[in-house]
Scaffold this active site. Structure first.
Site, PDB file in Angstrom:
ATOM      1  N   CYS A  32      -2.392  -0.249   7.324  1.00  0.00           N
ATOM      2  CA  CYS A  32      -1.751   1.020   7.278  1.00  0.00           C
ATOM      3  C   CYS A  32      -1.655   1.943   8.291  1.00  0.00           C
ATOM      4  O   CYS A  32      -0.799   2.338   8.985  1.00  0.00           O
ATOM      5  CB  CYS A  32      -1.969   1.917   5.976  1.00  0.00           C
ATOM      6  SG  CYS A  32      -1.807   1.280   4.398  1.00  0.00           S
ATOM      7  N   GLU A  46       0.971   3.958   1.916  1.00  0.00           N
ATOM      8  CA  GLU A  46       1.553   4.252   3.003  1.00  0.00           C
ATOM      9  C   GLU A  46       2.751   3.429   3.512  1.00  0.00           C
ATOM     10  O   GLU A  46       3.652   4.024   3.983  1.00  0.00           O
ATOM     11  CB  GLU A  46       0.355   4.190   4.171  1.00  0.00           C
ATOM     12  CG  GLU A  46      -0.574   5.276   3.975  1.00  0.00           C
ATOM     13  CD  GLU A  46      -1.760   4.799   3.198  1.00  0.00           C
ATOM     14  OE1 GLU A  46      -2.843   5.269   3.274  1.00  0.00           O
ATOM     15  OE2 GLU A  46      -1.603   3.674   2.251  1.00  0.00           O
ATOM     16  N   CYS A  93      -6.176   2.073   5.801  1.00  0.00           N
ATOM     17  CA  CYS A  93      -6.682   1.112   6.199  1.00  0.00           C
ATOM     18  C   CYS A  93      -6.054   0.632   7.437  1.00  0.00           C
ATOM     19  O   CYS A  93      -5.333   1.092   7.856  1.00  0.00           O
ATOM     20  CB  CYS A  93      -6.537  -0.042   4.826  1.00  0.00           C
ATOM     21  SG  CYS A  93      -4.779  -0.742   4.991  1.00  0.00           S
ATOM     22  N   HIS A 122       0.661  -1.117   0.028  1.00  0.00           N
ATOM     23  CA  HIS A 122       0.067  -0.142   0.133  1.00  0.00           C
ATOM     24  C   HIS A 122       0.839   1.262  -0.065  1.00  0.00           C
ATOM     25  O   HIS A 122       2.107   1.177   0.419  1.00  0.00           O
ATOM     26  CB  HIS A 122      -1.040  -0.007   1.223  1.00  0.00           C
ATOM     27  CG  HIS A 122      -1.878  -0.939   1.153  1.00  0.00           C
ATOM     28  ND1 HIS A 122      -3.168  -1.030   1.927  1.00  0.00           N
ATOM     29  CD2 HIS A 122      -2.228  -2.229   0.530  1.00  0.00           C
ATOM     30  CE1 HIS A 122      -3.936  -2.035   1.706  1.00  0.00           C
ATOM     31  NE2 HIS A 122      -3.542  -2.636   0.824  1.00  0.00           N
TER      32      HIS A 122
END
Length: 155
Positions: free
Chosen positions: A85, A54, A82, A52
């Site tokens: 993250c 991040e 999410c 992801h």
């Protein structure tokens, strides 16, 4: 908040999406008014469910800072983080996070993480993916060893 940092995160999201690297997510990490690391979603291109924006930005920033924490850093991300993250952000300990879209906006676009938030409230044996505890005593013994270790780095 500096809009230029959020705009950069959004640019990264769009660029990664156009290159078919993953979903429309981008992130920058800022320290002392300058971007020190960037990331965009690369889940599908890297065949990595943890890639992801991040996470990639946090990994890059930590390498640059030679630290496992993001002291005095700010994170700008194109969407509310999410659960994965969010956990990584808390472990990294930045001073604040700015986000553009929220989790409801992401769900409308097909990125629905709500079920994970709900899973966290369940006991391990009630979760969708079976979680079976085994060898607990051995694991506890490892924690005892860690506790006695004199040259450990606390985090």
């Amino acid at each position: 908040m500096e809009k230029k940092f959020m705009n950069r995160a959004l640019e990264l999201a769009r660029a990664g999406m156009k290159k078919n690297q993953g979903g429309p997510f981008g992130c920058v990490i800022v320290k002392n008014g300058s971007i020190i690391a960037e990331g965009n979603n690369r889940v599908t291109s890297d065949h990595d469910p943890t890639a992801h924006a991040e996470i990639i930005a946090i990994r890059n920033a930590c390498r640059i800072l030679n630290s496992f924490q993001l002291n005095d850093c700010e994170i700008y991300t194109s969407c509310e983080p999410c659960p994965m993250c969010l956990g990584a952000i808390y472990w990294a300990r930045p001073k604040r996070v700015y986000y553009a879209a929220n989790r409801e906006d992401a769900a409308k676009a097909g990125f629905d993480d709500d079920f994970i938030y709900k899973e966290l409230d369940l006991s391990p044996e009630e979760r969708r993916i079976p979680m079976i505890q085994t060898e607990r005593k051995k694991a506890i013994d490892l924690f005892k060893e860690w506790d006695l270790k004199e040259d450990k780095t606390q985090y």
